[in-house]
Write a protein that holds these residues in place. Structure first.
Motif, mmCIF file in Angstrom:
data_model
loop_
_atom_site.group_PDB
_atom_site.id
_atom_site.type_symbol
_atom_site.label_atom_id
_atom_site.label_comp_id
_atom_site.label_asym_id
_atom_site.label_seq_id
_atom_site.Cartn_x
_atom_site.Cartn_y
_atom_site.Cartn_z
ATOM 1 N N ASP A 169 -6.183 8.501 4.145
ATOM 2 C CA ASP A 169 -7.118 8.303 3.037
ATOM 3 C C ASP A 169 -6.404 8.456 1.694
ATOM 4 O O ASP A 169 -5.770 9.465 1.414
ATOM 5 N N GLY A 170 -6.477 7.419 0.877
ATOM 6 C CA GLY A 170 -5.864 7.431 -0.446
ATOM 7 C C GLY A 170 -4.407 6.999 -0.479
ATOM 8 O O GLY A 170 -3.824 6.858 -1.555
ATOM 9 N N GLU A 171 -3.806 6.759 0.681
ATOM 10 C CA GLU A 171 -2.405 6.323 0.729
ATOM 11 C C GLU A 171 -2.286 4.900 0.185
ATOM 12 O O GLU A 171 -3.117 4.046 0.473
ATOM 13 N N GLU A 172 -1.240 4.659 -0.594
ATOM 14 C CA GLU A 172 -0.994 3.330 -1.156
ATOM 15 C C GLU A 172 0.255 2.727 -0.548
ATOM 16 O O GLU A 172 1.230 3.437 -0.273
ATOM 17 N N ARG A 173 0.223 1.416 -0.336
ATOM 18 C CA ARG A 173 1.364 0.681 0.201
ATOM 19 C C ARG A 173 1.454 -0.672 -0.504
ATOM 20 O O ARG A 173 0.472 -1.193 -1.009
ATOM 21 N N GLU A 174 2.639 -1.264 -0.466
ATOM 22 C CA GLU A 174 2.802 -2.651 -0.894
ATOM 23 C C GLU A 174 2.012 -3.522 0.082
ATOM 24 O O GLU A 174 1.766 -3.114 1.224
ATOM 25 N N LEU A 175 1.632 -4.727 -0.326
ATOM 26 C CA LEU A 175 0.806 -5.585 0.538
ATOM 27 C C LEU A 175 1.471 -5.907 1.869
ATOM 28 O O LEU A 175 0.799 -6.016 2.888
ATOM 29 N N ASP A 176 2.796 -6.038 1.880
ATOM 30 C CA ASP A 176 3.485 -6.398 3.112
ATOM 31 C C ASP A 176 4.045 -5.189 3.873
ATOM 32 O O ASP A 176 4.768 -5.347 4.840
ATOM 33 N N LYS A 204 0.158 -10.751 -7.972
ATOM 34 C CA LYS A 204 1.376 -10.403 -7.233
ATOM 35 C C LYS A 204 2.401 -11.523 -7.348
ATOM 36 O O LYS A 204 3.575 -11.280 -7.590
ATOM 37 N N GLU A 205 1.959 -12.751 -7.152
ATOM 38 C CA GLU A 205 2.866 -13.891 -7.255
ATOM 39 C C GLU A 205 3.452 -14.028 -8.656
ATOM 40 O O GLU A 205 4.565 -14.498 -8.825
ATOM 41 N N ALA A 206 2.704 -13.585 -9.664
ATOM 42 C CA ALA A 206 3.188 -13.635 -11.045
ATOM 43 C C ALA A 206 4.141 -12.485 -11.355
ATOM 44 O O ALA A 206 4.676 -12.406 -12.453
ATOM 45 N N GLY A 207 4.344 -11.573 -10.392
ATOM 46 C CA GLY A 207 5.305 -10.506 -10.577
ATOM 47 C C GLY A 207 4.729 -9.168 -10.990
ATOM 48 O O GLY A 207 5.478 -8.252 -11.328
ATOM 49 N N PHE A 208 3.417 -9.032 -10.971
ATOM 50 C CA PHE A 208 2.800 -7.762 -11.339
ATOM 51 C C PHE A 208 2.687 -6.872 -10.112
ATOM 52 O O PHE A 208 2.418 -7.361 -9.016
ATOM 53 N N PRO A 209 2.859 -5.566 -10.266
ATOM 54 C CA PRO A 209 2.754 -4.668 -9.121
ATOM 55 C C PRO A 209 1.361 -4.731 -8.491
ATOM 56 O O PRO A 209 0.361 -4.702 -9.196
ATOM 57 N N THR A 210 1.317 -4.858 -7.180
ATOM 58 C CA THR A 210 0.068 -4.963 -6.444
ATOM 59 C C THR A 210 0.140 -4.036 -5.235
ATOM 60 O O THR A 210 1.138 -4.048 -4.518
ATOM 61 N N VAL A 211 -0.884 -3.231 -5.019
ATOM 62 C CA VAL A 211 -0.888 -2.287 -3.899
ATOM 63 C C VAL A 211 -2.198 -2.356 -3.133
ATOM 64 O O VAL A 211 -3.207 -2.817 -3.644
#
Length: 87
Positions: free
Chosen positions: A48-55, A24-31
């Protein structure tokens, strides 16, 4: 922010060398993904199965400092988990 385009092999290599937070810090998408248990209640089953950004919260319940539900448990005896992945 411009999204980085990589070949599948490059992504696998990065995943092996770096952890999720480093990716994530390197700029790659992270969920993060909500994973319901086999005994999920109706509220958890909807997540169930919902995705969100880390923050980003999965749910906002009411107001105040504890209103943003960032990860399980959603309620007492909640058996859900989350999975964090670099995509």
């Amino acid at each position: 922010m411009a999204q980085k385009e990589l070949k599948s092999g490059q992504v696998q290599s990065i995943r092996k060398r770096f952890g999720v937070l480093e990716a994530k810090e390197a700029g790659f998408p992270t969920v993060k993904t909500w994973l319901g248990s086999t005994a999920s209640c109706d509220a958890c089953e909807k997540l169930d199965g919902e995705e969100r950004e880390l923050d980003e919260p999965f749910v906002v319940v009411g107001a105040g400092p504890y209103s943003r539900i960032m990860h399980p448990p959603l309620h007492p005896n909640c058996q859900c988990t989350t999975e964090i992945t670099a995509v």
